[in-house]
Design a protein around this motif. Sequence first.
Motif, short mmCIF file in Angstrom:
data_model
loop_
_atom_site.label_atom_id
_atom_site.label_comp_id
_atom_site.label_asym_id
_atom_site.label_seq_id
_atom_site.Cartn_x
_atom_site.Cartn_y
_atom_site.Cartn_z
N UNK A 64 87.62 68.20 7.65
CA UNK A 64 86.38 68.47 6.92
C UNK A 64 85.62 69.60 7.59
N UNK A 90 91.62 62.27 3.56
CA UNK A 90 91.30 60.90 3.97
C UNK A 90 90.89 60.07 2.75
N UNK A 91 90.20 60.73 1.79
CA UNK A 91 89.81 60.01 0.57
C UNK A 91 91.04 59.49 -0.17
N UNK A 147 88.86 60.62 10.67
CA UNK A 147 90.17 60.06 10.28
C UNK A 147 90.29 58.56 10.52
N UNK A 198 95.06 52.94 0.58
CA UNK A 198 95.00 51.79 1.49
C UNK A 198 94.20 50.63 0.91
N UNK A 230 90.14 56.11 7.78
CA UNK A 230 89.90 55.86 6.36
C UNK A 230 89.59 54.41 6.00
N UNK A 231 90.08 53.47 6.80
CA UNK A 231 89.86 52.06 6.44
C UNK A 231 88.62 51.48 7.13
N UNK A 290 81.78 71.29 7.73
CA UNK A 290 80.44 70.82 7.41
C UNK A 290 79.47 71.96 7.12
N UNK A 324 80.43 57.47 9.29
CA UNK A 324 80.83 58.86 9.56
C UNK A 324 82.30 58.91 9.98
N UNK A 336 93.92 58.79 1.10
CA UNK A 336 94.52 57.72 1.88
C UNK A 336 93.70 56.44 1.74
N UNK A 337 92.38 56.61 1.74
CA UNK A 337 91.54 55.41 1.58
C UNK A 337 91.85 54.73 0.25
N UNK A 381 84.67 57.05 9.25
CA UNK A 381 85.57 56.77 8.14
C UNK A 381 86.10 58.06 7.54
N UNK A 382 85.20 58.95 7.22
CA UNK A 382 85.59 60.17 6.51
C UNK A 382 85.85 61.35 7.44
N UNK A 383 85.13 61.41 8.54
CA UNK A 383 85.15 62.65 9.32
C UNK A 383 85.86 62.51 10.66
#
Lengths: 118, 398
Positions: free
Chosen positions: A19, A108-109, B332, A115, B334-335, A21, B326, A111-112, B328-330
């Motif tokens: 990401x 990551x989105x 790595x 998952x 994700x869960x 920013x 934070x 993958x989320x 979670x997304x930034x």
Amino acid sequence: MTDINKLDLAGTKAKGKRPYFLADKQTEQVMSIAMSLAMELSVTRERLATLECLLSEKGLVDRSEIEDYEPGKDEVAARSASTQEYLARILRIMQQDREEMERDDPSVEEVQEALTKV
Amino acid sequence: MSVAKTLPSWNALTKHAVFPHANHDEVARLNFLTHLNVHLSAEILPGVRTAYEREVRPEFEISNGRQPETRHEIRQSMLQNSFFQMWSALRRNTMEMRHQAARAQVLRQIESLVDKVQALNKGDGNLVLNDAIDIPANVGSVDIHCQPGCYYEEYFENDVTVAASYDVGLFATTAGMLGGLSDGGGQAIGKWLLEQNSDFKPRRILDIGCTVGHNAVPLAQAYPEAEVIAIDVARPSLRYAHARAKALGVNNIQFVQANAEDLSDYSDQSFDLITTSMFLHETSHQAMPKILKNINRLLKPGGLMLHLEQPQYEGMDLYQQFIRDWDSFFNNEPYWGPMHDLDLSAMFTQCGFNGEDMFEIGLVSLVDESIFGKREKGDAGEDYGRAPVWNAYGLWKK
């Protein structure tokens, strides 16, 4: 045993799209370079502090000797290797951008979402 | 800013026999990153909350005619805020710097490190690797906490690079708050078990997702008569973990390459205590119920299941949910967010336990305070989501 490129491996990118920013990607990359430089400067200052402590404790060197020092052949080679490692460190962000362009990392989105499917 | 208390030096870490050596500049680099992390959380992060309260939330209210209702709405709005952007860019970059610093340090000595690990591991039945184990999607899709190679990648035969780098670098992210062996979590669990449950004498213990054994070793030390099985899918981590445990004089742990979704090698009701530490948030909606059902099958009646985690989001202020999310997304993870949204008690019931028996305890990293300092919940500069202050979710099986 280890047929690996240690310089590349040390700075390699984590899998997963990076990401950004800041409004502008290049600005963030410059920030990354600046922060690594800040670290290296801090490291150097600490090393100099160590050295000056030791030299002065032992009464070994006066400053003009440092100013006039000329490194020999082996020392030149060692400094060249060290400068290469230094540059790889402060320009890691560009290595990683190149690696990301060369690969197809999942976001990551994505993958989320995968998952959390039951 | 004012100058805070002196932070511990990376050199204060316990140098066990397979711990990577650090030269002068490598120590200085890790100490710089430690200070940078603390600066980001103590001096800059509070400004993120100010930016939210003074700029982002009022703008959201004007645009939407209401308050934000989810942490995701906060995140989408904050991503447009310049202060949050700068803090996030710095925080992400600091994590990447940690990994490069630790990896460079480990890689320059990797041959001798592998030799030392091999000397401790060779022919020892307490290290059981299994080529048939695949890396599951929850571990392999992105490199967790931006650690290149995650816990499992191997760059050559018998490699331990990613595991040793993890052991070296964790100090910088946690500012030493995990103690000399980065095991403050496991130490806290051990202390709680011995002090609060002195009648409980587990003979067989399973630690799931053990990585380099930071938490399995304190359990094995708390119960030296017990047989501890520590499992993970990651070969480099298991190799390093086994050598590290032996180097620390701990010989009652068998490190096994296994996926907790399939524990068919172990028989029903064969464990008295089953633990995970900062593991559930690295699973998935598919994996977690399978793992919990396995735990239920493997646990003896009267046995204890205990999961060390950061607190669940339920009932937590939305801003705090957002800032904890934070990673979670930034970073790595994700869960991280989806796991912290779960109703764990209901999840335990769904997996065969009586979820109403679930209890929560607060645990603080147990370290040598004379070296690493004392940390408490609510400390100025608490780095949300990374603070060594945990909730443990436990359940005694009836």
